[in-house]
Design an enzyme around this catalytic site. Structure first.
Site, PDB file in Angstrom:
ATOM      1  N   SER A  26       0.838  -1.210   0.000  1.00 47.51           N
ATOM      2  CA  SER A  26       0.000   0.000   0.000  1.00 47.51           C
ATOM      3  C   SER A  26       0.863   1.246   0.000  1.00 47.51           C
ATOM      4  O   SER A  26       1.768   1.382   0.805  1.00 47.51           O
ATOM      5  CB  SER A  26      -0.884   0.078   1.250  1.00 47.51           C
ATOM      6  OG  SER A  26      -1.328  -1.169   1.648  1.00 47.51           O
ATOM      7  N   HIS A  57      -3.858   0.216  -4.142  1.00 46.03           N
ATOM      8  CA  HIS A  57      -3.105  -0.772  -4.910  1.00 46.03           C
ATOM      9  C   HIS A  57      -3.455  -0.620  -6.381  1.00 46.03           C
ATOM     10  O   HIS A  57      -4.614  -0.810  -6.755  1.00 46.03           O
ATOM     11  CB  HIS A  57      -3.467  -2.195  -4.485  1.00 46.03           C
ATOM     12  CG  HIS A  57      -2.953  -2.563  -3.134  1.00 46.03           C
ATOM     13  ND1 HIS A  57      -1.819  -3.320  -2.956  1.00 46.03           N
ATOM     14  CD2 HIS A  57      -3.409  -2.284  -1.907  1.00 46.03           C
ATOM     15  CE1 HIS A  57      -1.611  -3.481  -1.674  1.00 46.03           C
ATOM     16  NE2 HIS A  57      -2.560  -2.867  -1.001  1.00 46.03           N
ATOM     17  N   HIS A  79      -4.957  -9.992  -2.107  1.00 47.30           N
ATOM     18  CA  HIS A  79      -5.024 -10.403  -0.692  1.00 47.30           C
ATOM     19  C   HIS A  79      -6.088 -11.471  -0.489  1.00 47.30           C
ATOM     20  O   HIS A  79      -7.116 -11.470  -1.179  1.00 47.30           O
ATOM     21  CB  HIS A  79      -5.374  -9.193   0.181  1.00 47.30           C
ATOM     22  CG  HIS A  79      -4.416  -8.062   0.083  1.00 47.30           C
ATOM     23  ND1 HIS A  79      -4.493  -7.105  -0.901  1.00 47.30           N
ATOM     24  CD2 HIS A  79      -3.348  -7.738   0.853  1.00 47.30           C
ATOM     25  CE1 HIS A  79      -3.507  -6.228  -0.740  1.00 47.30           C
ATOM     26  NE2 HIS A  79      -2.798  -6.584   0.315  1.00 47.30           N
ATOM     27  N   TYR A  81      -8.130 -11.568   1.903  1.00 42.44           N
ATOM     28  CA  TYR A  81      -9.375 -10.958   2.382  1.00 42.44           C
ATOM     29  C   TYR A  81     -10.250 -10.433   1.256  1.00 42.44           C
ATOM     30  O   TYR A  81     -11.421 -10.133   1.441  1.00 42.44           O
ATOM     31  CB  TYR A  81      -9.107  -9.851   3.413  1.00 42.44           C
ATOM     32  CG  TYR A  81      -8.323  -8.660   2.906  1.00 42.44           C
ATOM     33  CD1 TYR A  81      -8.896  -7.736   2.034  1.00 42.44           C
ATOM     34  CD2 TYR A  81      -7.018  -8.449   3.311  1.00 42.44           C
ATOM     35  CE1 TYR A  81      -8.181  -6.645   1.570  1.00 42.44           C
ATOM     36  CE2 TYR A  81      -6.289  -7.355   2.854  1.00 42.44           C
ATOM     37  CZ  TYR A  81      -6.878  -6.467   1.988  1.00 42.44           C
ATOM     38  OH  TYR A  81      -6.158  -5.391   1.527  1.00 42.44           O
ATOM     39  N   GLU A  82      -9.670 -10.325   0.061  1.00 43.91           N
ATOM     40  CA  GLU A  82     -10.478  -9.923  -1.091  1.00 43.91           C
ATOM     41  C   GLU A  82     -11.293 -11.099  -1.619  1.00 43.91           C
ATOM     42  O   GLU A  82     -12.147 -10.918  -2.486  1.00 43.91           O
ATOM     43  CB  GLU A  82      -9.575  -9.388  -2.203  1.00 43.91           C
ATOM     44  CG  GLU A  82      -8.863  -8.098  -1.824  1.00 43.91           C
ATOM     45  CD  GLU A  82      -7.873  -7.662  -2.890  1.00 43.91           C
ATOM     46  OE1 GLU A  82      -8.294  -7.021  -3.857  1.00 43.91           O
ATOM     47  OE2 GLU A  82      -6.672  -7.970  -2.751  1.00 43.91           O
ATOM     48  N   ALA A 109       2.514  -2.674   4.363  1.00 46.30           N
ATOM     49  CA  ALA A 109       2.162  -1.818   5.490  1.00 46.30           C
ATOM     50  C   ALA A 109       1.811  -2.755   6.631  1.00 46.30           C
ATOM     51  O   ALA A 109       1.216  -3.809   6.416  1.00 46.30           O
ATOM     52  CB  ALA A 109       0.958  -0.959   5.136  1.00 46.30           C
ATOM     53  N   MET A 207      -1.629  -8.229   6.714  1.00 42.22           N
ATOM     54  CA  MET A 207      -2.592  -9.108   6.042  1.00 42.22           C
ATOM     55  C   MET A 207      -2.070  -9.637   4.711  1.00 42.22           C
ATOM     56  O   MET A 207      -2.852 -10.035   3.853  1.00 42.22           O
ATOM     57  CB  MET A 207      -3.906  -8.347   5.810  1.00 42.22           C
ATOM     58  CG  MET A 207      -4.498  -7.734   7.067  1.00 42.22           C
ATOM     59  SD  MET A 207      -5.896  -6.672   6.684  1.00 42.22           S
ATOM     60  CE  MET A 207      -6.167  -5.864   8.272  1.00 42.22           C
ATOM     61  N   SER A 208      -0.762  -9.638   4.548  1.00 41.36           N
ATOM     62  CA  SER A 208      -0.213 -10.114   3.270  1.00 41.36           C
ATOM     63  C   SER A 208       1.080 -10.872   3.510  1.00 41.36           C
ATOM     64  O   SER A 208       1.330 -11.365   4.605  1.00 41.36           O
ATOM     65  CB  SER A 208       0.047  -8.912   2.349  1.00 41.36           C
ATOM     66  OG  SER A 208       1.072  -8.088   2.874  1.00 41.36           O
ATOM     67  N   ASN A 231       0.908   2.262  11.480  1.00 44.45           N
ATOM     68  CA  ASN A 231       0.145   2.555  12.715  1.00 44.45           C
ATOM     69  C   ASN A 231       0.629   1.612  13.797  1.00 44.45           C
ATOM     70  O   ASN A 231       1.125   0.526  13.489  1.00 44.45           O
ATOM     71  CB  ASN A 231      -1.349   2.306  12.476  1.00 44.45           C
ATOM     72  CG  ASN A 231      -1.617   0.885  12.012  1.00 44.45           C
ATOM     73  OD1 ASN A 231      -1.403   0.557  10.834  1.00 44.45           O
ATOM     74  ND2 ASN A 231      -2.038   0.036  12.924  1.00 44.45           N
ATOM     75  N   HIS A 243      -8.072   3.278   8.361  1.00 46.71           N
ATOM     76  CA  HIS A 243      -7.380   2.959   7.103  1.00 46.71           C
ATOM     77  C   HIS A 243      -6.839   4.213   6.421  1.00 46.71           C
ATOM     78  O   HIS A 243      -5.770   4.178   5.799  1.00 46.71           O
ATOM     79  CB  HIS A 243      -8.307   2.189   6.161  1.00 46.71           C
ATOM     80  CG  HIS A 243      -7.642   1.753   4.876  1.00 46.71           C
ATOM     81  ND1 HIS A 243      -6.552   0.885   4.867  1.00 46.71           N
ATOM     82  CD2 HIS A 243      -7.871   2.059   3.585  1.00 46.71           C
ATOM     83  CE1 HIS A 243      -6.158   0.698   3.609  1.00 46.71           C
ATOM     84  NE2 HIS A 243      -6.938   1.396   2.815  1.00 46.71           N
TER      85      HIS A 243
HETATM   86  N1  HPA Z   1      -3.077  -4.704  11.307  1.00 48.33           N
HETATM   87  C1  HPA Z   1      -3.079  -5.467  10.208  1.00 48.33           C
HETATM   88  N2  HPA Z   1      -2.672  -5.042   9.030  1.00 48.33           N
HETATM   89  C2  HPA Z   1      -2.228  -3.773   8.944  1.00 48.33           C
HETATM   90  C3  HPA Z   1      -2.194  -2.919  10.045  1.00 48.33           C
HETATM   91  C4  HPA Z   1      -2.645  -3.406  11.304  1.00 48.33           C
HETATM   92  O1  HPA Z   1      -2.648  -2.726  12.332  1.00 48.33           O
HETATM   93  N3  HPA Z   1      -1.704  -1.724   9.615  1.00 48.33           N
HETATM   94  C5  HPA Z   1      -1.447  -1.860   8.295  1.00 48.33           C
HETATM   95  N4  HPA Z   1      -1.756  -3.101   7.884  1.00 48.33           N
END
Ligand code: HPA
Length: 268
Positions: A26, A57, A79, A81-82, A109, A207-208, A231, A243
């Site tokens: 990202s 993306h 991903h 989750y998609e 990220a 998540m990747s 974050n 997000h």
């Molecule tokens: N958790 C999961 N995936 C992420 C996060 C998070 O806090 N920040 C960016 N991708």
């Protein structure tokens, strides 16, 4: 789905044979615009290649040069989750492997679990914990890709980690090291889940990446992972996750991240 068909389609568009690939997470899509002699192939033009739906993306493969080094960039990834299957999510990595790539830099990220990190920190991934509930190697083994039970002792190359650390030192960029926990998403974690992840040895959460790194190791591809802590993970700070903020921090760190990537690529 045939990797050969995808390779043939790419071959019709370029004769470039890079050994190095970079998967852009990202906010890093802009790295693709910094290549010399770029040639972009939208994922939609490559048979079998999943087209990502995530915000931030793009969806294209970009061939070009960083300094004198030929590279291919995956700008956008699929991903789980998609809704993609674990095999679809690694289609790109496997196709690049079949194309002759033998080193991949995975960027992403991530949420920071380790309290030594701060927002915007860059972290070289030393190892991962796969908590996605799936593995791209499930099902009959494709012996043309690799062995049934691949070793994962050094999933993230010690050699490439050292390269990244010296590149960072030369650029005056602080590069932390840490263990990445890969979760399914798309909801962010609960504070209890983050405490659990910290207890089992994770420094980062995202998540990747984990499935891609498994598929790459299966093929004998050397892997480097670099996360941007967009974050601090849920419950670490007294605030909610957003997000938009994840994307904004990615943008703030982007130039530093790109400078690091360029230096790493030229040393690989
Ligand atoms: N958790 C999961 N995936 C992420 C996060 C998070 O806090 N920040 C960016 N991708």
């Amino acid at each position: 789905m045939s990797y050969q068909q995808a390779v043939d389609t790419i071959r019709q568009k370029t004769s470039s044979t890079p050994k190095i690939a970079v998967v852009l997470g990202s906010g890093l899509g802009a790295f693709a615009d910094s290549l010399r002699n770029p040639l972009a192939i939208p994922y939609g033009e490559i048979p079998g290649w999943p087209v990502s739906t995530a915000i931030g993306h793009a969806g294209k493969l970009v061939f070009g040069n960083v300094g004198n080094t030929e590279v291919v960039l995956m700008a956008g990834r699929a991903h789980l989750y998609e809704g993609y299957t674990p095999q679809q999510a690694v289609f790109g990595v496997r196709t690049l492997g079949k194309l002759g790539v033998d080193k991949i830099i995975f960027t992403n990220a991530a949420g920071g679990i380790n309290r030594n990190y701060g927002q915007g920190a860059l972290v070289a991934i030393t190892d991962h914990i796969n908590l996605q509930g799936s593995n791209p190697l499930c099902g009959p083994n494709d012996d043309s890709l690799g062995p049934r039970f691949p070793d994962m002792t050094e999933a993230y190359s010690r050699r490439l980690l050292a390269v990244a650390l010296s590149a960072a030192a030369q650029e005056g960029i602080t590069l932390f090291e840490g263990v990445y926990a890969g979760l399914l998403g798309p909801s962010y974690e609960t504070p209890a889940e983050i405490r659990y992840l910290r207890a089992i040895g994770a420094d980062l959460v995202g998540m990747s990446t984990v499935g891609e790194v498994i598929a790459a190791n299966h093929m004998g591809i050397e892997c480097l992972g670099i996360s941007c802590v967009t974050n601090m993970a849920a419950g670490v700070l007294p605030q909610k996750l957003d997000h938009e903020e994840v994307l904004a921090v990615g943008l703030q760190v982007r130039d530093t991240f790109m400078r690091l990537l360029r230096n790493v690529i030229e040393r690989m």
